[in-house]
Enzyme design. Structure first.
Site, PDB file in Angstrom:
ATOM      1  N   CYS A 142     -16.389   1.443  -0.034  1.00 29.22           N
ATOM      2  CA  CYS A 142     -15.192   0.638   0.271  1.00 29.22           C
ATOM      3  C   CYS A 142     -14.851   0.680   1.753  1.00 29.22           C
ATOM      4  CB  CYS A 142     -14.020   1.114  -0.575  1.00 29.22           C
ATOM      5  SG  CYS A 142     -13.670   2.878  -0.387  1.00 29.22           S
TER       6      CYS A 142
ATOM      7  N   ARG B  15       0.882  -1.180   0.000  1.00 30.49           N
ATOM      8  CA  ARG B  15       0.000   0.000   0.000  1.00 30.49           C
ATOM      9  C   ARG B  15       0.908   1.213   0.000  1.00 30.49           C
ATOM     10  NH1 ARG B  15      -5.356   1.223   3.455  1.00 30.49           N
ATOM     11  NH2 ARG B  15      -6.067  -0.106   1.737  1.00 30.49           N
TER      12      ARG B  15
ATOM     13  N   GLN C 176      -9.833  -3.975  -3.904  1.00 24.13           N
ATOM     14  CA  GLN C 176     -11.152  -3.569  -3.440  1.00 24.13           C
ATOM     15  C   GLN C 176     -12.191  -3.827  -4.517  1.00 24.13           C
ATOM     16  OE1 GLN C 176     -12.216  -1.994  -0.330  1.00 24.13           O
ATOM     17  NE2 GLN C 176     -14.117  -2.675  -1.295  1.00 24.13           N
TER      18      GLN C 176
ATOM     19  N   ARG D 179     -13.449  -8.848   0.710  1.00 27.83           N
ATOM     20  CA  ARG D 179     -12.012  -8.571   0.568  1.00 27.83           C
ATOM     21  C   ARG D 179     -11.220  -9.825   0.896  1.00 27.83           C
ATOM     22  NH1 ARG D 179     -10.116  -3.359   0.970  1.00 27.83           N
ATOM     23  NH2 ARG D 179      -8.160  -4.331   0.314  1.00 27.83           N
TER      24      ARG D 179
ATOM     25  N   ASP E 203     -17.233   7.050  -1.901  1.00 23.29           N
ATOM     26  CA  ASP E 203     -15.984   6.917  -1.136  1.00 23.29           C
ATOM     27  C   ASP E 203     -15.756   8.260  -0.441  1.00 23.29           C
ATOM     28  OD1 ASP E 203     -13.489   6.123  -0.159  1.00 23.29           O
ATOM     29  OD2 ASP E 203     -12.446   6.468  -2.066  1.00 23.29           O
TER      30      ASP E 203
ATOM     31  N   HIS F  35      -7.088   1.011  -6.695  1.00 22.53           N
ATOM     32  CA  HIS F  35      -7.329   0.087  -5.574  1.00 22.53           C
ATOM     33  C   HIS F  35      -7.968  -1.195  -6.139  1.00 22.53           C
ATOM     34  CE1 HIS F  35      -7.621  -1.346  -1.616  1.00 22.53           C
ATOM     35  NE2 HIS F  35      -8.511  -0.533  -1.087  1.00 22.53           N
TER      36      HIS F  35
HETATM   37  N1  NVA Z   1      -9.911   6.744  -1.528  1.00 21.26           N
HETATM   38  C1  NVA Z   1      -9.614   6.186  -0.232  1.00 21.26           C
HETATM   39  C2  NVA Z   1      -9.843   4.711  -0.241  1.00 21.26           C
HETATM   40  C3  NVA Z   1      -9.627   4.033   1.087  1.00 21.26           C
HETATM   41  C4  NVA Z   1      -9.831   2.561   1.024  1.00 21.26           C
HETATM   42  C5  NVA Z   1      -8.186   6.514   0.143  1.00 21.26           C
HETATM   43  O1  NVA Z   1      -7.310   6.406  -0.724  1.00 21.26           O
HETATM   44  O2  NVA Z   1      -7.949   6.874   1.290  1.00 21.26           O
HETATM   45  N1   CP Z   2     -11.270  -0.364   1.944  1.00 19.55           N
HETATM   46  C1   CP Z   2     -10.014  -0.427   2.413  1.00 19.55           C
HETATM   47  O1   CP Z   2      -9.055  -0.670   1.669  1.00 19.55           O
HETATM   48  O2   CP Z   2      -9.910  -0.271   3.750  1.00 19.55           O
HETATM   49  P1   CP Z   2      -8.561  -0.084   4.588  1.00 19.55           P
HETATM   50  O3   CP Z   2      -7.991   1.247   4.191  1.00 19.55           O
HETATM   51  O4   CP Z   2      -8.989  -0.127   6.023  1.00 19.55           O
HETATM   52  O5   CP Z   2      -7.625  -1.200   4.243  1.00 19.55           O
END
Ligand code: NVA
Ligand code: CP
Length: 308
Positions: free
Chosen positions: A264, A102, A132, A292, A224, A129
């Site tokens: 998500c 990540r 997801q 997931r 989101d 992502h």
């Molecule tokens: N758009 C959000 C998704 C989190 C799963 C982020 O990048 O923080």
């Molecule tokens: N939806 C998602 O990826 O959640 P986290 O940021 O908690 O991993």
């Protein structure tokens, strides 16, 4: 990019994505059948940002497949002290059987894939992502019994979620509508690639600044957060700019009566979604979060399990 990585849904063919979905469904139905699929294997899990779902579902998933996960947080390894992504990827590849990462910059996960000799999985970048959206498509398939010909409306920021949703829908023949505030459109290159993929699958693509037009007759409504991880400093400005883009009961009523609501997570009730929607009867967000686990087990079985 090697198909032995999972960096972007746009790297997959429609058939490959369908195979992932079929495998995820099978793993969910028969988890015990896969309990040795990654026996003795290790997944390195690099996190430059926080996580609940991704971290816990990957670590639990690899354990359920007979392997182990190692959590590598932002200050646990040497990236923040100047060790290169290339060196990190090559060293990790001598120890582990797969790398999940990540990251902020999407180029970091691409670089891990370039230098890693084991499969690399994108656990969220600022651009995409994909894990997801694999779980999201699994969820829609479960709830609606099909994907092709449905319409998914995403309302909000043209961010990593919007981008992977666009790719996933276009590949699977799901009509996709993005309703975004002015100045927060999806990335132009992602939109171009989405239109190419949609032309091949027969899906339609609508990008609009009108949230009501986006959700009209939708089977699935998705949103989101308005400020993603790393954009905390823009939160106040975004609250103002995104006014009118909240998924509330009024907006939901413009979708089909049997439309489902996806998010998500994490969610901010009262911002991008009203509590009445996310906690209401059309919401399937916890089934979505559960998937997931199953979807990512499918990714690990396909990419890592076949190596031995
Ligand atoms: N758009 C959000 C998704 C989190 C799963 C982020 O990048 O923080
Ligand atoms: N939806 C998602 O990826 O959640 P986290 O940021 O908690 O991993």
């Amino acid at each position: 990019m090697s198909s032995n990585h999972f960096l972007s849904l746009a790297d997959q063919s429609a058939e490959e994505l369908r195979n992932y979905l079929d495998l995820a469904r099978h793993i969910k139905l028969y988890p015990k059948a896969y309990k040795e699929a990654c026996k003795g294997m290790t997944l390195a899990m690099i996190f430059q940002k926080p996580s609940l779902r991704t971290r816990v579902s990957f670590q639990t998933g690899i354990y359920q497949l007979g392997g182990q996960g190692i959590y590598l947080g932002p200050t646990d390894i040497q990236l923040h002290r100047g060790e290169t992504i290339a060196d990190t990827a090559q060293v990790l590849s001598r120890y582990v059987d797969g790398i999940m990462a990540r990251v902020f910059s999407h180029s970091d996960v691409v670089e891990l894939g370039r230098y890693g000799t084991v499969p690399v999985i994108n656990g969220l970048s600022d651009l995409l992502h994909p894990c997801q959206v694999l779980a999201d498509l699994q969820t829609v398939q479960e709830k609606k019994g099909t994907l092709k010909g449905l319409t998914l409306a995403y309302v909000g920021d043209g961010n990593n979620m919007a981008h992977s949703i666009m790719y996933g829908c276009a590949l699977m023949g799901v009509n996709v509508a993005i309703g975004h505030p002015r100045g927060y459109a999806p990335d132009a290159d992602v939109t171009t690639r989405t239109r190419e993929l949609a032309a091949a699958s027969g899906a339609s693509v609508l990008i609009t600044e009108d949230p009501q037009a986006a959700v009209a007759d939708a089977d699935v409504v998705y949103t989101d957060v308005w400020a993603s991880m790393g954009q905390e400093g823009e939160h106040a400005e975004r609250l103002a700019r995104f006014k009118g883009f909240q998924v509330n009961s009024d907006l939901m009523s413009r979708a089909k009566p049997d439309a489902i609501f996806l998010h998500c997570l994490p969610a901010h009730r009262g911002e991008e979604v009203a509590a009445a929607v996310i906690d209401g009867p059309q919401s399937v967000v916890f089934d979505q979060a559960e998937n997931r686990l199953h979807a990512q087990k499918a990714i690990m079985v396909r990419l890592m399990g076949r190596r031995r």
